[in-house]
Structures are given as C-alpha cells and as structure tokens.
Scaffold this active site. Structure first.
Site, mmCIF file in Angstrom:
data_model
loop_
_atom_site.group_PDB
_atom_site.id
_atom_site.type_symbol
_atom_site.label_atom_id
_atom_site.label_comp_id
_atom_site.label_asym_id
_atom_site.label_seq_id
_atom_site.Cartn_x
_atom_site.Cartn_y
_atom_site.Cartn_z
ATOM 1 C CG HIS A 122 -1.809 57.802 -13.049
ATOM 2 N ND1 HIS A 122 -2.756 58.797 -13.125
ATOM 3 C CD2 HIS A 122 -2.494 56.635 -12.963
ATOM 4 C CE1 HIS A 122 -3.961 58.251 -13.079
ATOM 5 N NE2 HIS A 122 -3.838 56.949 -12.987
ATOM 6 C CG ASP A 199 1.627 60.016 -8.153
ATOM 7 O OD1 ASP A 199 1.096 59.500 -7.151
ATOM 8 O OD2 ASP A 199 1.213 59.847 -9.311
ATOM 9 C CD GLN A 202 -0.647 52.389 -7.502
ATOM 10 O OE1 GLN A 202 -0.632 51.468 -6.688
ATOM 11 N NE2 GLN A 202 -1.700 52.644 -8.262
ATOM 12 C CE LYS A 225 -4.584 55.006 -6.880
ATOM 13 N NZ LYS A 225 -5.320 54.151 -7.826
ATOM 14 C CB CYS A 363 -4.205 56.232 -16.156
ATOM 15 S SG CYS A 363 -5.958 55.963 -16.015
HETATM 16 N N1 7TS Z 1 -0.821 58.376 -9.548
HETATM 17 C C1 7TS Z 1 -0.601 57.055 -9.642
HETATM 18 C C2 7TS Z 1 0.804 56.540 -9.636
HETATM 19 C C3 7TS Z 1 -1.696 56.194 -9.711
HETATM 20 O O1 7TS Z 1 -1.474 54.884 -9.796
HETATM 21 C C4 7TS Z 1 -3.009 56.714 -9.694
HETATM 22 C C5 7TS Z 1 -4.222 55.844 -9.857
HETATM 23 C C6 7TS Z 1 -3.169 58.094 -9.576
HETATM 24 C C7 7TS Z 1 -2.047 58.891 -9.500
HETATM 25 C C8 7TS Z 1 -4.510 58.739 -9.505
HETATM 26 O O2 7TS Z 1 -5.130 58.420 -8.309
HETATM 27 P P1 7TS Z 1 -6.648 58.817 -8.033
HETATM 28 O O3 7TS Z 1 -6.949 58.197 -6.727
HETATM 29 O O4 7TS Z 1 -6.711 60.298 -8.000
HETATM 30 O O5 7TS Z 1 -7.450 58.241 -9.170
HETATM 31 N N2 7TS Z 1 -3.976 54.632 -10.474
HETATM 32 C C9 7TS Z 1 -4.896 53.739 -10.869
HETATM 33 C C10 7TS Z 1 -4.546 52.487 -11.380
HETATM 34 O O6 7TS Z 1 -3.393 52.112 -11.494
HETATM 35 N N3 7TS Z 1 -5.663 51.820 -11.682
HETATM 36 O O7 7TS Z 1 -6.720 52.600 -11.400
HETATM 37 C C11 7TS Z 1 -6.244 53.790 -10.892
#
Ligand code: 7TS
Length: 404
Positions: A122, A199, A202, A225, A363
């Site tokens: 990401h 990370d 997910q 999430k 992203c």
């Molecule tokens: N890393 C991964 C693997 C992610 O899927 C996401 C967000 C992030 C980091 C960032 O997370 P945040 O909570 O700080 O925004 N992924 C997604 C997505 O797949 N669709 O919207 C956000």
C-alpha cells in the site's frame, strides 16, 4: 456455532437499504462497519466520562485514563505483545508507518542503507520511505511476485546486502488478498540481523495475530478496519528498538521535563504519543477487539475463508472474468475485471444494485503497474458477510456484463 445472521443483528447499518435495495456491503478492506457495542462505548464515554487523560487529579480524568490504559492492555493481549510499553496508539496504519519511517530512519538509517519492501505494498508503506529519502539517501529494494500474486522468496533472499537495515512488508495485500509468509520473511531477515516491520492493516481483522510467535519487530494496524472507530490505530514495536528511537512529534504527554535549554522525554510508549490522544476511540477499539475475541478469531477466519472460496468458485465461472490474486494463501479480498468493462463502470452499476465495492488502484499503483492494469473492482469480506451476499455480487456482475 458461528451464526452469521445473529451476528449481523449487532451491526445496525447492515439492515439499511440503498436505492431501495438491501445494502450488500463488500468494501470491508476500506473500512468495516461497527457493532453496537463499539458505538455505544463512544457515546457512553462522551456522555459520562469525558475528560483529558494523564493530566488530571480529578475523578473523571482518572477514570478516562484508566479506560484508555485498559484499552492499551486489551490491544497488547489481542496481538500478544510482551508489554504495554510496546503498544503505541496512532491515528491508524498510515501514521504508524510514518512514525516508523521517521523515527527508525533517524535512529538507524544512513546514506546508502537499504530498506526492503514488496511490490504489493500500500502507498503508506512506500511513500513514508520516499519522504525519508529527501533527508537520507536510503535505497528502496522491492521483492517481486509471480503472476499468481505470491512473493518470490528466492529473489527476496538475494536482496540482502551489508547495507540492508529493515524489511517492511504487508502481511496481507489489500488488492490481491495474498497472505504473505511473514514468519518466513522474518526468519530470513533475522538470519541477516535485520529487523522486520509488518503492515497488518489487512491481516489483523482476519487472522489471529501473535507478534511474539511471529517475532515481528514492528507491527501496524488500523482500528477502523477491525470494527473499531476511525482515527485510531496501533504501532507495536519491540521495546529494545523503540527505546533507541527518537520521538516522532513533540508536544504535551511525550515529555518528562521541558526547559528552553533542554527537554527530556517521557518513557515508552508515551514518548511517541504527543498531544491529547483519541482516548474515546481507544476505548471503542478495545470493545471491537473484545468483540472479535469473543467470536473467536479462528472462527472469523474460517467463516471468511469459506466465503472467499465460495466467491472465487462462483466468480471464476463468469464469462470474461479475470481475478487478480490467485495465491495459495489468500484472504478475504477479491480483485477483478470483467471483459472490457471499465472498473469504474462496473463498480458504479453494482452500486445501483445496492452492492458496495471499491474500484481503482487501491493505493497500490506500483502493483497496478506490475499487473499491467489501471485498476480493479474489489470485493472484500468481513465477519458479517453471507453466501447470499456473494450470490448477489455474482448476479450483479452477470447483469452488468449482459448490459455491455
Ligand atoms: N496498509 C494496507 C495494507 C492497507 O490496506 C491500508 C488501507 C493501509 C495500510 C492504510 O490504512 P489507514 O487506515 O491508515 O488508511 N487500505 C485501504 C483500502 O484498501 N481501501 O481503502 C483503504
């Protein structure tokens, strides 16, 4: 017994309609819906406890502090960290990764040092390292993957040099659903004396996490999430590493003593938590983790695995279907394209049928480039999704396909 229909009653939003159709929410990779117990905890804390934490002698402040610190202990238990000193509250995975890149970068990286990431990261595990590159001439090395979406472990092994200082990889790809072999990735890195950041944005909602069993040096995830509130997340780090890392932001909470000549910093984890934290959200996060733990992460994982297998099977039968991510270890994420239909058109038409999916590059632009596409439609499942919802998705795709 995992009764998904009963579980759905805990999530009020799931019974609403969009365009006069029942909502089929399959955008859980972006964010998950919240059970009543989480929302209630936010409301209750604002109504009956609210006060700033760590700084008041008065009753409410102490009560708010106790709730906030109890939440830290809940997080610690949920990922099985050794101590609460190793649990830093952040705004989410993105801030966790920025904190890490900034602070680890300051402490341990010099010009010419190398950081290994993977092709399926990401942007939040790419751009912070590139920002660091503006201050230090570090080199980013990239683990490639095969066409099924599995990391090439032999290539990974070959990336190590004397200058490798950190490996930072996604546990689960938000596009491909690939569950990366992080245990093996960590063992290989440790054999070179190199720490590993995972990370877990997910993975944490779908897989039981044990940072000690993984021997991860850092582990990041987002509250929203995993059925928790927005605006709160976690960076886990091994104490001996965090101790050597400088603060990321300055302000209140993170100091011991301040004078205009010299300031000393607070102990872990407060050194990394400048300013008033979202102490209401941390309570909500703890409630969400307790909710998951009560259902059982293994049970959640089994349910979602069943759904993913069912969806993969059904969707592969659709004419013109291309599914990106066919890894052997795959989680509750399915990215796809159908024939020549643009992902945005497909997503928009599914939306009109009440089906919420995500479209675009997710992203992960470097990954799109590797796949030779601009974007996909993505369905991502959560603990409350049903086979009927998968059927609705499949029927919806068929309907759109026939229109084109
Ligand atoms: N890393 C991964 C693997 C992610 O899927 C996401 C967000 C992030 C980091 C960032 O997370 P945040 O909570 O700080 O925004 N992924 C997604 C997505 O797949 N669709 O919207 C956000």
């Amino acid at each position: 017994m995992y009764d998904v229909y009963k579980i759905r009653e805990d999530f009020p939003i799931l019974s609403r309609e969009v365009y006069k159709r029942p909502l089929v929410y399959l955008d859980n990779g972006a964010t998950t819906q919240k059970p009543r117990i989480v929302v209630d905890s936010l409301v209750n804390e604002y109504y009956s406890v609210n006060a700033n934490v760590h700084r008041g002698v008065h009753f409410l402040s102490q009560q708010a502090t106790e709730l906030h610190e109890a939440s830290r202990e809940t997080v610690r238990g949920f990922i099985n960290a050794r101590s609460v000193q190793e649990i830093i509250f952040t705004r989410g995975t993105t801030e966790s990764m920025n904190l890490l890149a900034y602070s680890f970068g300051e402490a341990f990286l010099n010009d010419g040092d190398e950081v290994i990431v993977s092709v399926m990261e990401h942007h939040s595990n790419i751009v912070p390292w590139q920002l660091l590159q503006q201050r230090k001439k570090i080199v980013l090395k990239v683990i490639p993957m095969n066409d099924k979406g599995e990391l090439l472990m032999d290539e990974y092994r070959n990336l190590f040099t004397e200058r490798t200082k950190l490996v930072s990889v996604a546990h689960v790809s938000n596009v491909l659903g690939t569950v990366n072999p992080v245990q093996e990735i960590i063992q290989i890195a440790h054999a070179h004396g190199v720490p590993v950041a995972v990370d877990g944005a997910q993975s944490t909602p779908h897989i039981p996490i044990d940072v000690q069993a993984l021997d991860a040096d850092f582990f990041a995830f987002s509250g929203h999430k995993i059925y928790g509130p927005t605006g709160v997340g976690v960076l886990y780090g091994k104490e001996q590493l965090l101790e050597k890392m400088p603060p990321y932001q300055g302000g209140g909470e993170m100091i011991q003593n301040v004078s205009f000549e010299k300031t000393t910093f607070n102990e872990l984890p407060f050194k990394f938590e400048a300013g008033t934290p979202d102490y209401v959200a941390t309570t909500g996060l703890a409630k969400a983790l307790e909710y998951c733990a009560a259902l059982g992460m293994e049970n959640i994982a089994n349910h979602e695995q069943m759904l993913t297998a069912y969806a993969m099977e059904k969707m592969s039968q659709i004419e013109g279907m291309r599914i990106f991510g066919q890894a052997e270890h795959k989680d509750a994420v399915i990215s796809f394209l159908v024939g020549q239909i643009h992902h945005l058109d497909l997503g928009t038409l599914l939306d009109r049928l009440g089906i919420a999916v995500r479209t675009g590059h997710h992203c992960a632009e470097p990954l799109m480039r590797r796949l030779g596409i601009e974007g996909t439609v993505r369905a991502s499942f959560a603990l409350y999704n049903t086979k009927e919802e998968v059927d609705a998705l499949v029927n919806g795709i068929e309907r759109v396909r026939k229109m084109f």
